[in-house]
Design a protein around this motif. Structure first.
Motif, PDB file in Angstrom:
ATOM      1  N   TYR A  91      -6.915  25.704  44.044  1.00 28.06           N
ATOM      2  CA  TYR A  91      -7.394  25.786  42.487  1.00 28.06           C
ATOM      3  C   TYR A  91      -7.098  24.445  41.835  1.00 28.06           C
ATOM      4  N   VAL A  92      -6.188  23.508  42.352  1.00 31.10           N
ATOM      5  CA  VAL A  92      -5.916  22.311  41.904  1.00 31.10           C
ATOM      6  C   VAL A  92      -7.099  21.420  42.336  1.00 31.10           C
ATOM      7  N   VAL A  93      -7.636  21.176  43.512  1.00 30.36           N
ATOM      8  CA  VAL A  93      -8.777  20.576  43.821  1.00 30.36           C
ATOM      9  C   VAL A  93      -9.963  21.063  42.905  1.00 30.36           C
ATOM     10  N   ALA A  94     -10.335  22.267  42.340  1.00 28.06           N
ATOM     11  CA  ALA A  94     -11.324  22.247  41.573  1.00 28.06           C
ATOM     12  C   ALA A  94     -11.097  22.003  40.057  1.00 28.06           C
ATOM     13  N   TYR A  95      -9.793  22.359  39.796  1.00 24.63           N
ATOM     14  CA  TYR A  95      -9.424  22.096  38.121  1.00 24.63           C
ATOM     15  C   TYR A  95      -9.612  20.575  37.762  1.00 24.63           C
ATOM     16  N   PHE A  96      -9.060  19.898  38.816  1.00 23.02           N
ATOM     17  CA  PHE A  96      -9.133  18.419  38.709  1.00 23.02           C
ATOM     18  C   PHE A  96     -10.330  17.591  39.118  1.00 23.02           C
TER      19      PHE A  96
ATOM     20  N   VAL B 120     -14.696  18.030  40.556  1.00 23.83           N
ATOM     21  CA  VAL B 120     -16.089  18.393  40.230  1.00 23.83           C
ATOM     22  C   VAL B 120     -16.302  19.897  40.478  1.00 23.83           C
ATOM     23  N   GLN B 121     -16.733  20.861  39.495  1.00 26.53           N
ATOM     24  CA  GLN B 121     -17.116  21.995  39.707  1.00 26.53           C
ATOM     25  C   GLN B 121     -18.193  22.286  38.769  1.00 26.53           C
ATOM     26  N   SER B 122     -18.586  23.470  38.663  1.00 28.68           N
ATOM     27  CA  SER B 122     -19.678  23.879  37.817  1.00 28.68           C
ATOM     28  C   SER B 122     -19.431  24.291  36.508  1.00 28.68           C
ATOM     29  N   ASP B 123     -18.341  24.664  35.926  1.00 26.24           N
ATOM     30  CA  ASP B 123     -18.018  25.143  34.643  1.00 26.24           C
ATOM     31  C   ASP B 123     -17.634  24.117  33.938  1.00 26.24           C
ATOM     32  N   PRO B 124     -18.333  23.503  32.664  1.00 19.17           N
ATOM     33  CA  PRO B 124     -18.182  22.523  32.025  1.00 19.17           C
ATOM     34  C   PRO B 124     -16.975  22.571  30.984  1.00 19.17           C
ATOM     35  N   ALA B 125     -16.571  23.766  30.673  1.00 24.21           N
ATOM     36  CA  ALA B 125     -15.825  24.153  29.647  1.00 24.21           C
ATOM     37  C   ALA B 125     -14.449  24.159  30.193  1.00 24.21           C
ATOM     38  N   LEU B 126     -14.173  23.738  31.383  1.00 26.21           N
ATOM     39  CA  LEU B 126     -12.961  23.898  31.989  1.00 26.21           C
ATOM     40  C   LEU B 126     -12.469  22.496  33.041  1.00 26.21           C
ATOM     41  N   GLY B 127     -11.164  22.233  32.874  1.00 27.04           N
ATOM     42  CA  GLY B 127     -10.844  21.218  34.041  1.00 27.04           C
ATOM     43  C   GLY B 127     -10.670  19.836  33.454  1.00 27.04           C
ATOM     44  N   PHE B 128     -10.441  18.999  34.375  1.00 27.17           N
ATOM     45  CA  PHE B 128     -10.544  17.641  34.226  1.00 27.17           C
ATOM     46  C   PHE B 128     -11.493  17.074  35.317  1.00 27.17           C
ATOM     47  N   ARG B 129     -12.157  16.047  35.143  1.00 30.19           N
ATOM     48  CA  ARG B 129     -12.906  15.347  36.367  1.00 30.19           C
ATOM     49  C   ARG B 129     -12.110  13.967  36.604  1.00 30.19           C
ATOM     50  N   LEU B 130     -11.178  14.416  37.594  1.00 36.11           N
ATOM     51  CA  LEU B 130     -10.433  13.205  37.991  1.00 36.11           C
ATOM     52  C   LEU B 130     -11.067  12.671  39.236  1.00 36.11           C
ATOM     53  N   PRO B 131     -10.778  11.285  39.475  1.00 32.92           N
ATOM     54  CA  PRO B 131     -11.478  10.611  40.539  1.00 32.92           C
ATOM     55  C   PRO B 131     -11.175  11.543  41.686  1.00 32.92           C
TER      56      PRO B 131
ATOM     57  N   ARG C 199     -10.212  24.252  52.857  1.00 29.75           N
ATOM     58  CA  ARG C 199     -10.862  25.536  52.377  1.00 29.75           C
ATOM     59  C   ARG C 199     -11.526  25.670  51.413  1.00 29.75           C
ATOM     60  N   VAL C 200     -11.260  24.782  50.378  1.00 28.87           N
ATOM     61  CA  VAL C 200     -12.205  24.980  49.021  1.00 28.87           C
ATOM     62  C   VAL C 200     -13.434  24.108  49.349  1.00 28.87           C
ATOM     63  N   TRP C 201     -13.420  23.179  50.043  1.00 34.11           N
ATOM     64  CA  TRP C 201     -14.368  22.136  50.490  1.00 34.11           C
ATOM     65  C   TRP C 201     -15.288  23.242  51.309  1.00 34.11           C
ATOM     66  N   TYR C 202     -14.632  23.921  52.240  1.00 33.77           N
ATOM     67  CA  TYR C 202     -15.621  24.754  53.369  1.00 33.77           C
ATOM     68  C   TYR C 202     -16.123  25.624  52.485  1.00 33.77           C
ATOM     69  N   ALA C 203     -15.562  26.525  51.678  1.00 33.47           N
ATOM     70  CA  ALA C 203     -16.168  27.663  50.676  1.00 33.47           C
ATOM     71  C   ALA C 203     -17.018  27.043  49.434  1.00 33.47           C
TER      72      ALA C 203
END
Lengths: 417, 347
Positions: B70-75, B77-88, B232-236
């Motif tokens: 979840y941390v990888v996703a939240y911080f 690149v993912q598909s929900d523009p309304a949420l999270g931070f795009r950290l390097p 795992r999150v990269w895999y899925a």
């Protein structure tokens, strides 16, 4: 010593041999179907499979001279189960086209998955989260069924004007399809001047509704309920046991045949009569093409539902689109399926409720019906035709920009306290 | 070589096989079987480390990995523009591993006073609570939807989401963490931990702080699981409440039991077996019933091989030695030979 050697030899042999099982290039057309065959939406998944089989049998299981081999990917309505099943279908069963999924959130996940698998064409089943085709759509994802907002066309106005409901509360499954239906209902209900005084949300798969029923406000005219599959059956039973203080307004799947057919007790049936809803299917519409569809369904599935539900119609439409487009290109899937996709984008499906064509985001229009639950002479319930809205578009007749400004469906999208 | 292979040679052969495996395998075998086995193995490894060396069975290892996902996703690149931070991209991995480690320590602090079945219960409660939180919370977990469209990064022009690079990434992580656990078990900390497993009261009286050792062990397990979670999150490509459900948590326990908790390699052996059963049971039986078949196979293994596949191999090897030659030095599956550890640990 020997036994260990045998053990390792067997392991090695198994490792070497098994990739060979899954390599047998054939001329058949390999199509994967994602359907919720486990979990709370099982009845919808079974109905979805009927839709696919009906469309295929009408085409004799053959498209452009090629036999269609179906591979089923069972899911349980969670996005990760859909991704796992899709991955399996692509990588192990080597399907070229995937039809599905059933559930809204599964659809959102699958759109992202589609972007990572550009070699496969994805045709939706009934997943009805609007964002799948209006925000950041995928080039290889097509949806010939309407989305969850569209499915509620006309219901808000009908509840306000004909039913004279002014103050309502809502109880809705807390995921993207529920948010979409809520948006569709409140869009018209709020515009007409109604008020939604309390919004209750519950996760998909809820079995005990007693605490939610206790939280329903007393001074309301009706309760808008959008629960799917087993959740709807459980809620209706418990709501009536609790005295059923106010009548219901139902979301699309809450009173479709996947739920109505499970209500066997007379008291439940009596209470449900008169419940308004809106849906892409209606059980007693006299339109000839539609009646033909219902008759074919009944003939093919004598053990199926009394009439096709929205899941059946959605999969039927999408499968039919695939068959028509494949026929148009003579089964040609070469060049990364480019010709097939082009054909698909311009296919006009001869749907039971009218022709379906795609917009620029590969989203279909639809005819939506406002319905009311009635009892047949033999006592079983059906959704009776009240009004039809042909050619409902994704932006609900509003200019696209204006509609987008209403926001992505979420728990609090359109408020009217 | 006419006699039996020593563990060293077997290990080397396995390593060579693992390295050259992508040369002659299809992408399905490289990713779905190869990489996924490594990922599940890493998460199960964190449990084997805790259970095998520390005697602490934690059901919260999968949600620890899930938090990292979840941390990888939240911080990232993912598909929900309304949420999270795009950290390097590098930063979200560091954050994810830190969060997993911290979460592991937190679980340890909660569970440290419990033993045996009570520890299983309290960590299971944490796992279930985490699942419901993830399913309801919109602000960080994005509720039922979760996050989608997450992709492994491109590193020096090498796209880690391609099958072969991703496989080698997973293999590298798996082998490193395996080596890390084997090495950690021989450090004073690891030896003390094994002592605590066998007799916490004696270790206490010898002057060891039992609680601190156990919490540190949980922190290490959290670190290992977090790396598994990132992979795992990269895999899925996605993470959602279903990825941290109770069923998945039980799968991790199942993997550890299948492989055997007496040696870290058990985690990977178990993961391979579990993965193969999951993927191929469906070919032998109709699709609506394959879960039953998986259950029956797992039941049979637990019934007939109580110490897992590693235990079976150990037993075979012992039979071997009895016939062939005088016993040599024992294999480094330390946890079975508790007396030896205690000797090594006496001041």
């Amino acid at each position: 010593m020997t036994s260990r050697r045998v053990f390792f030899a067997a392991m090695v042999a198994a490792t070497l041999a098994s990739p060979a099982w899954s390599q047998a290039p054939t001329e058949e057309l390999r199509v994967g179907v994602l359907a919720t065959l486990e979990g709370p939406l099982t009845s919808l998944g079974q109905e979805a499979m009927r839709g696919v089989r009906l469309a295929l049998s009408e085409a004799n299981n053959t498209v452009a001279g090629r036999r269609v081999t179906l591979f089923t990917g069972p899911t349980n309505a969670t996005p990760d189960s859909a991704i796992n099943a899709a991955r399996r279908l692509i990588e192990q069963d080597r399907v070229q086209i995937i039809i599905g999924p059933v559930s809204g959130t599964e659809g959102l996940a699958l759109v992202q998955f589609a972007k990572q698998n550009p070699g496969v064409t994805f045709i939706n089943g009934t997943a009805a989260a609007p964002e799948a085709t209006y925000r950041d759509p995928a080039e290889n994802f097509f949806r010939f069924n309407a989305d969850g907002v569209m499915w509620q066309a006309g219901l808000g106005s009908y509840a306000f004007q004909a039913k004279r409901f002014r103050r309502v509360a809502s109880l809705v499954n807390d995921y993207s399809f529920g948010w979409a239906q809520m948006k569709g209902f409140s869009l018209e209900f709020c515009r007409a001047g109604g008020g939604i005084v309390e919004r209750l949300w519950t996760p998909l798969g809820t079995t005990d509704f007693s605490s939610l029923i206790a939280r329903i406000p007393r001074n309301i005219d009706a309760l808008y309920v959008m629960l799917v599959g087993a959740d709807a059956t459980n809620f209706i039973t418990q709501y009536i046991q609790a005295g059923a203080p106010v009548p219901l307004i139902a979301g699309t799947n809450t009173v479709d045949q996947t739920v109505l057919a499970t209500l066997s007790r007379p008291r439940l049936r009596e209470f449900m009569i008169g419940t308004p809803s809106a849906s892409p299917v209606v059980d007693d519409w006299t339109n000839e093409r539609y009646q033909q569809f219902v008759a074919n369904y009944r003939r093919m599935f004598p053990d199926g539902l009394p009439a096709p539900a929205s899941a059946g119609l959605g999969y039927y439409l999408n499968t039919q689109a695939m068959i028509q487009a494949l026929g148009a290109v003579n089964g040609d899937l070469s060049g990364n399926q480019a010709r097939f996709r082009q054909a698909l984008a311009s296919t006009v499906v001869d749907g039971p409720a009218g022709p379906v064509r795609l917009d620029e985001n590969r989203q279909g229009n639809a005819t939506i019906f406002v319905t009311e639950v009635r009892a047949a002479p033999d006592g079983r319930l059906f959704n009776s035709f009240v009004q039809a809205f042909p050619n409902v578009t994704q932006s609900m007749g509003m200019p696209r920009e204006e509609f987008m400004r209403l926001g992505v469906p979420a728990r609090d999208t359109i408020q009217c306290p | 070589m006419t006699g039996s292979l020593s563990p060293k040679w077997t290990g080397l052969a396995c390593l060579v096989a693992l390295v050259f495996f992508p040369w002659f395998a299809t992408p399905f075998w490289i990713v779905q079987i190869g990489a996924q086995t490594m990922i599940l193995g890493i998460i199960a490894l964190s449990l084997v480390w805790l259970a095998g060396y520390g005697g602490m069975v934690s059901m919260a290892q999968l949600v620890t990995a899930g938090l990292a996902s979840y941390v990888v996703a939240y911080f990232g690149v993912q598909s929900d523009p309304a949420l999270g931070f795009r950290l390097p991209w590098g930063l979200n991995i560091v954050l994810a591993i830190a969060a997993g480690t911290a979460f592991g320590i937190a679980v340890g602090l909660i569970a440290v006073r419990c033993f045996g079945i009570y520890m299983i219960m309290i960590t299971l409660a944490i796992a279930v609570g985490f699942f419901y939180l993830a399913r309801q919370n919109m602000g960080f977990f994005n509720a039922y939807n979760g996050f989608h469209g997450i992709r492994a990064p491109t590193l020096l022009g090498l796209s880690l989401r391609d099958p072969i690079p991703f496989y080698y990434l997973c293999l590298l992580c798996g082998i490193s963490l395996f080596g890390f656990v084997v090495a950690a078990a021989r450090t004073p900390l690891g030896l003390a931990l094994q002592g605590i497993r066998d007799n916490p009261r004696r270790m206490q009286s010898l002057g060891y702080n039992v609680a601190v050792h156990r919490v540190v062990a949980f922190g290490i397990a959290g670190f290992i699981a977090a790396i598994g979670g990132v992979l795992r999150v990269w895999y899925a490509g996605s993470v959602s409440p279903g990825s941290v459900g109770v069923g998945s948590s039980i799968s991790i326990l199942m993997i550890a039991i299948l492989g055997g908790m007496t040696h870290p390699i058990g985690a990977f052996v178990g993961a391979l077996l579990f993965n193969l059963i999951q993927n191929f049971a469906i070919d032998f039986i109709d699709r609506e019933r394959f879960n039953t078949m998986i259950g029956i196979i797992l039941l049979a293994i637990i019934l007939f091989m109580p110490s897992g596949l590693v235990g079976l191999v150990d037993r075979l090897r012992q039979d071997d030695r009895r016939g062939d030659r005088p016993p040599r030095q024992t294999a480094p599956n330390a946890s079975q030979q508790s007396p030896k550890i205690k000797e090594g640990n006496h001041p």
